[in-house]
Design an enzyme around this catalytic site. Sequence first.
Site, PDB file in Angstrom:
ATOM      1  N   PRO A   2     -12.602  -1.332  -7.112  1.00  0.00           N
ATOM      2  CA  PRO A   2     -11.409  -2.171  -7.243  1.00  0.00           C
ATOM      3  C   PRO A   2     -10.146  -1.382  -6.949  1.00  0.00           C
ATOM      4  CG  PRO A   2     -12.883  -2.484  -9.108  1.00  0.00           C
ATOM      5  CD  PRO A   2     -13.422  -1.323  -8.327  1.00  0.00           C
ATOM      6  N   GLU A   3      -9.209  -2.029  -6.267  1.00  0.00           N
ATOM      7  CA  GLU A   3      -7.931  -1.403  -5.952  1.00  0.00           C
ATOM      8  C   GLU A   3      -6.841  -2.022  -6.827  1.00  0.00           C
ATOM      9  OE1 GLU A   3      -7.266  -1.074  -1.698  1.00  0.00           O
ATOM     10  OE2 GLU A   3      -9.415  -1.104  -1.310  1.00  0.00           O
TER      11      GLU A   3
END
Length: 288
Positions: A2-3
């Site tokens: 996840p960013e």
Amino acid sequence: MPELPEVETVRRGLAPFMEGASVKKVEVRDRRLRWPIAKDFEKRLTGKTIDGLGRRAKYLLADLSSGDVLIMHLGMSGSFRVGQDAKPGLYYHERSKSTAHDHVVFHLSNGATVTFNDPRRFGSMKLVPRAKLEHEPLLRSLGPEPLGNEFDAAMLAAACARKKTSLKAALSDQRVVAGLGNIYVCEALFRARLSPKRIASTIADRNGKPNQRAQALVEAIKAVLNDAIKAGGSSLRDHRRADGSLGDFQHNFQVYDREGEPCPNCKGKVKRIVQTGRSTFYCPRCQK
């Protein structure tokens, strides 16, 4: 992994339930996350109020009334869910009914339960005194927040001025700018019309001052991140919002994971190359 938009989406989903609530009980069902959960974890959390839930880069930060901060990272497959009755979102996929990977459960004073599920166990939870937060190894080397007011063309140009690496590699470096990863670097470079193969220092002049490329890139980074947050992030494999719904931004990718497809601007073909072990997607015709 996840960013920033995915983590911010999770933060916004958890905040209404966690902020202002006290922790009545903590269940640690499996301490074997990326780093073992400390033996005094439950004791340091129980009875404490969660004064705020913030984010730094890809980390969630829960400020506690005790003066501690709970640092949480989703890892590759981690997710949170709230209670059993969260309303499904637009792109809802029913969660597995198996609790085999429910590793930590927070029971809150408002009746909510917040459960951390992580099949691959690359996520992490760590308690750190707020007074020592700026020296915490997980956080101390992070660059500026790309959505912060202080992040501008001058700051980015100065960070890249002497770099001989590619622009893609520079933007992926968490010391240059925090929270960006493969997806949003590709998408931001496309919006800024800059090649991922361009040398990073070319966004600055000889004195390290920003040029038009730096300005365009900062604007593109901020725009793509804000658009992704509004869409709930990108769900490619594991990302879920706190209500169980999927993010929607993957439907809006312009180049990422679109190898061989027409460029949205020039109708050339999107190309895939490998840089620093990761796939890069870009339009050779548009991005120079």
